[in-house]
Motif scaffolding. Structure first.
Motif, short mmCIF file in Angstrom:
data_model
loop_
_atom_site.label_atom_id
_atom_site.label_comp_id
_atom_site.label_asym_id
_atom_site.label_seq_id
_atom_site.Cartn_x
_atom_site.Cartn_y
_atom_site.Cartn_z
N ILE A 145 56.39 52.91 88.40
CA ILE A 145 55.34 53.20 89.74
C ILE A 145 55.03 54.61 89.53
O ILE A 145 55.73 55.32 89.30
N ARG A 146 53.62 54.61 89.46
CA ARG A 146 53.12 55.92 89.43
C ARG A 146 52.06 56.49 90.23
O ARG A 146 50.67 56.28 89.68
N THR A 147 52.10 56.66 91.32
CA THR A 147 50.84 56.82 92.11
C THR A 147 51.00 58.31 93.23
O THR A 147 52.17 58.70 92.66
N GLU A 148 50.17 58.64 93.79
CA GLU A 148 50.39 59.93 94.50
C GLU A 148 51.43 59.90 95.44
O GLU A 148 51.85 60.91 95.88
N THR A 149 51.83 58.74 96.12
CA THR A 149 52.99 58.63 97.12
C THR A 149 54.20 58.27 96.61
O THR A 149 55.05 58.41 97.28
N ASP A 150 54.18 57.58 95.54
CA ASP A 150 55.14 56.85 95.01
C ASP A 150 55.48 57.15 93.69
O ASP A 150 54.36 56.74 92.75
N THR A 151 56.56 57.31 93.05
CA THR A 151 56.96 57.28 91.62
C THR A 151 58.23 56.62 91.39
O THR A 151 59.36 56.51 92.25
N LEU A 152 58.59 55.70 90.23
CA LEU A 152 59.60 55.20 90.10
C LEU A 152 59.76 55.19 88.60
O LEU A 152 59.01 54.34 87.89
N ASP A 153 60.83 55.65 88.09
CA ASP A 153 61.09 55.62 86.51
C ASP A 153 62.33 55.12 86.08
O ASP A 153 63.38 55.25 86.77
N VAL A 154 62.30 54.54 84.95
CA VAL A 154 63.65 53.97 84.41
C VAL A 154 63.91 54.82 83.03
O VAL A 154 62.71 54.83 82.45
N PHE A 155 64.81 54.88 82.50
CA PHE A 155 65.09 55.80 81.13
C PHE A 155 66.50 55.40 80.67
O PHE A 155 67.37 55.02 81.28
#
Length: 266
Positions: A145-155
């Protein structure tokens, strides 16, 4: 939109539940959660500095002090983040926490939803018998998820871990003054702006030991920030650190709940 809203509400609920659990647990020596600097992809370096302290006297004589900071620079192509923290606490004249930590991470976008990264961390934690821990790692990840209000990364990737102990300890079946090993690096992190004044963030990282099967380290950090003004936030942070083999006589898990204020430098 409903999916993003549900994810944000779930993250907020998780933070509230976790903070409540931490309040019931005994605060030990996990690293303070760093305050979140403003995230904008404009190439400017932004920072946040948080401070927490407490003092009691009389029947109970205790004191604690925590300082944590984060700096970040983001462009459409890459991201550089640095953070540092210090924690000291005493009870009845006995030191119960003495920890210093610093780290940096660089992300480079390989495409719209993929990135490569490299990181380095240093840590000192005397009550945990850790004179110095150094970690370097590298790998790749996905922007889910990559928006102005929300991000979610897995690595995920690989890391090298080097520990030096204050006193020799029984680790991996032997008395050691130091212990080095390669590890797998797995993690996820997210940040969510719930309103114009409230934001939450969390990060989970796990290091399975490649030298001793079944052994691993893990760390979790989350925080809630409420804007008091354009430059000042009220912060609540939760940190939990776990080591499956910390050495004889040492607890495997450390939990820390912190509150304080932070100042943003935008």
């Amino acid at each position: 939109m409903p999916t993003l809203m549900n994810h944000r509400l779930a993250s907020a609920l998780l933070s509230v539940v976790a903070l409540g659990a931490a309040a019931a647990a005994q605060a030990q020596t996990a690293a303070p959660a760093a305050p979140a600097a403003t995230q904008k992809a404009d190439g400017r370096f932004r920072a946040a500095l948080g401070l927490g302290a407490s003092l009691s006297s009389g029947n109970s004589r205790t004191s604690s002090f925590s300082l944590a900071g984060q700096g970040v620079r983001i462009t459409d192509q890459d991201k550089l983040g640095v953070q540092a923290s210090a924690l000291y606490a005493s009870s009845q004249g006995t030191t119960t926490a003495e920890q210093l930590r610093a780290g940096a991470r660089y992300d480079y976008n390989l495409g719209p939803s993929t990135f490569a990264f490299g990181l380095a961390d240093l840590e000192h934690n005397r009550p945990a018998n850790l004179s110095l821990r150094g970690v370097v790692g590298a790998g790749a990840g996905l922007h889910l998820i990559r928006t102005e209000t929300d991000t979610l990364d897995v690595f995920g990737g690989l890391a090298w871990n080097a520990d030096r102990y204050v006193d020799a300890a029984l680790v991996a079946g032997e008395m050691r003054s130091s212990y080095n090993y390669a590890a797998v690096l797995l993690g996820e992190e997210s940040q969510h702006r719930l309103s114009d004044t409230v934001s939450v963030f969390q990060r989970l990282t796990v290091y399975p030991n490649l030298r001793e099967r079944g052994e691993f380290r893990a760390s979790f950090g989350s925080g809630l920030a409420v804007a008091l003004s354009n430059a000042m936030n009220l912060n609540v942070g939760l940190s939990y650190a776990y080591n499956s083999d910390p050495g004889a006589g040492r607890k495997k898990g450390d939990t820390l709940l912190t509150t304080g204020v932070s100042v943003k430098f935008d």
